[in-house]
Write a protein that holds these residues in place. Sequence first.
Motif, PDB file in Angstrom:
ATOM      1  N   ASN A 138       0.800  -1.225   0.000  1.00 34.62           N
ATOM      2  CA  ASN A 138       0.000   0.000   0.000  1.00 34.62           C
ATOM      3  C   ASN A 138       0.832   1.274   0.000  1.00 34.62           C
ATOM      4  N   THR A 139       1.940   1.275   0.724  1.00 32.16           N
ATOM      5  CA  THR A 139       2.761   2.486   0.806  1.00 32.16           C
ATOM      6  C   THR A 139       4.234   2.125   0.702  1.00 32.16           C
ATOM      7  N   TYR A 140       5.028   3.141   0.364  1.00 31.69           N
ATOM      8  CA  TYR A 140       6.461   2.970   0.191  1.00 31.69           C
ATOM      9  C   TYR A 140       7.119   4.263   0.670  1.00 31.69           C
ATOM     10  N   TYR A 141       8.395   4.422   0.439  1.00 29.75           N
ATOM     11  CA  TYR A 141       9.072   5.665   0.793  1.00 29.75           C
ATOM     12  C   TYR A 141       9.458   6.408  -0.479  1.00 29.75           C
ATOM     13  N   ALA A 142       9.614   7.716  -0.366  1.00 28.08           N
ATOM     14  CA  ALA A 142      10.050   8.536  -1.503  1.00 28.08           C
ATOM     15  C   ALA A 142      11.501   8.923  -1.252  1.00 28.08           C
ATOM     16  N   ARG A 143      12.390   8.301  -1.948  1.00 26.26           N
ATOM     17  CA  ARG A 143      13.825   8.405  -1.683  1.00 26.26           C
ATOM     18  C   ARG A 143      14.337   9.835  -1.867  1.00 26.26           C
ATOM     19  N   ASN A 144      15.025  10.312  -0.851  1.00 32.49           N
ATOM     20  CA  ASN A 144      15.718  11.601  -0.916  1.00 32.49           C
ATOM     21  C   ASN A 144      17.212  11.309  -0.907  1.00 32.49           C
ATOM     22  N   VAL A 145      17.856  11.470  -2.040  1.00 31.81           N
ATOM     23  CA  VAL A 145      19.249  11.060  -2.176  1.00 31.81           C
ATOM     24  C   VAL A 145      20.200  11.916  -1.353  1.00 31.81           C
ATOM     25  N   LEU A 146      19.759  13.090  -0.927  1.00 36.94           N
ATOM     26  CA  LEU A 146      20.613  13.952  -0.115  1.00 36.94           C
ATOM     27  C   LEU A 146      20.519  13.635   1.369  1.00 36.94           C
ATOM     28  N   PHE A 147      19.584  12.784   1.730  1.00 35.89           N
ATOM     29  CA  PHE A 147      19.344  12.542   3.148  1.00 35.89           C
ATOM     30  C   PHE A 147      20.224  11.446   3.711  1.00 35.89           C
ATOM     31  N   GLY A 148      20.737  10.573   2.875  1.00 35.11           N
ATOM     32  CA  GLY A 148      21.585   9.503   3.379  1.00 35.11           C
ATOM     33  C   GLY A 148      20.785   8.272   3.757  1.00 35.11           C
ATOM     34  N   ALA A 149      21.437   7.353   4.428  1.00 37.11           N
ATOM     35  CA  ALA A 149      20.827   6.065   4.749  1.00 37.11           C
ATOM     36  C   ALA A 149      19.771   6.199   5.836  1.00 37.11           C
ATOM     37  N   VAL A 150      18.660   5.529   5.631  1.00 38.81           N
ATOM     38  CA  VAL A 150      17.599   5.436   6.634  1.00 38.81           C
ATOM     39  C   VAL A 150      17.173   3.972   6.705  1.00 38.81           C
ATOM     40  N   ASP A 151      18.138   3.127   6.992  1.00 34.56           N
ATOM     41  CA  ASP A 151      17.952   1.690   6.840  1.00 34.56           C
ATOM     42  C   ASP A 151      16.814   1.125   7.676  1.00 34.56           C
ATOM     43  N   ASN A 152      16.617   1.607   8.902  1.00 35.78           N
ATOM     44  CA  ASN A 152      15.621   0.996   9.774  1.00 35.78           C
ATOM     45  C   ASN A 152      14.220   1.058   9.186  1.00 35.78           C
TER      46      ASN A 152
END
Length: 503
Positions: free
Chosen positions: A71-85
């Motif tokens: 149903n949902t996903y994330y919108a990748r921000n390439v400047l934000f760095g890793a958000v692995d959790n």
Amino acid sequence: MKKYIIGLLSASLFLTSCEDFLTVVPETQLSSATFFKNQNDFEQAVNAAYAPLRTITNDRSWLLSEMHSDNTYYARNVLFGAVDNQEDLADFSVPESNGTTANVHVLNQWRQDYLIIARTNQILALIDDVDFDATVKGNLKGQALFLRAYAYFELARYFGSVPLHLKPVAVRAEAALELSPEAEVYAQIESDLVAAIPLLLDKATQQPGRVTSGAARTLLANVYINQKKWSEAEQVLAPIISGGQYMLMPSYDMAFSENVANKNNAESVFEVQFIEGAAGLQGNFMYQFMPRPISAAELQPIMGTSNPQPIDGEGNNIPTPDIIEAYEEGDLREDVSIGYVFLSGAFQDPKTLPYIKKFESPHSQHNNHGMNFPIYRYAEVLLFMAEVLNEQGKTAEAIPLLNQVRSRAGLAATTASGQADVREAIFKERRVELAFENKRWFDIQRTDRIQEIIVPFGQRVVANPRAYYYPPIAGAVPRNNVFTNLNKFYAYPAAESDLSPYF
């Protein structure tokens, strides 16, 4: 778990209340031996047992159940760095080692549920020994039983077998328990709810925001449905439908809490209470659900605040193309549930991204709103009953209930007829009716459709990352380990396993 179950009692139970809201404000440092003396003490303790629900719904459930689905996903921000959790949850790539995981969101969900359990155990251990009005006592006890059952139901759905604490932890040695089998945990949940139903007040007489007998019946039905106990679920749901205290709101948008109005309405069976302001009872989940980076000017028309501020980072819980396509032509719920915002600073192409709109309500201050979060609505009661009737071969009785939900959405009656077709129609209806209410993963899980649904979803993400909000920038593609952990349950929190010899 030792660290949590022992430490969460004396400092957290003694809390005060507000007239119409489950206010939780630390008041003093008292022990359970000196505090639990009268009705007011137990009212404060019950209020404290509700409090973790705010943290769970604002910060956790959508990560572990809605974003952990198609149903949902994330919108990748390439400047934000890793958000692995958080990405690991959305990507079905939560790392495991010896049956445990270091994912912080899994850990915090576990701890919040056990915080509810520890607080309710304290109440249930002492309340029968204190003399005050029997009806009031029963109502408070019923709320505690419901909340303990709800916390264990979350744990059972997330982890399967879990430690079954049913009394206060007094000494460190009692903090670690063996894992109880999933069936034993479900049996205890059922026992708590069966005991709670006759003690609780109904919707007409209960204080708004508190658990009702209808809420306990709905939770018990959900527990039965998870175990495919169809006839038991039918019996417990029937009085909710025949009782006349619940109804579908005239339009879908009216079913959801506004910031200061429409809370605990006729469709609401149970919702977590939030209040805008400085008392610490506010939510900010709408902000967490926004695609980013978003400027103050782009955010203000959505939130209506007087002090809009830009927010950066990685957007989470963003509606997927899959859920958008799931709405039938003419379904009024789509425009209520999903909005679109142009982000001038986005790396995505196009720069207009979807966001969850159904909880949107104007409020005054940035990052501080008071919309309640729904746990159960009457629409789900109708869909539950349709499902349990259909599974018992009573398909003709199930269809009108399904059509009640569809009619409000502006849709024609279902064309499904046989049991298998109606089963699929109910499954699809639940997806769009309950979108973004943290139901989708549990529906996929309990119907054993993980391989059928999540595997092709993952293949679509990998094959067409631009459609799933990866920007057209070198390196902005799914990681190598995406959709590699398709387990039914999460691994146990590693930080808790360090404190227990049993997992």
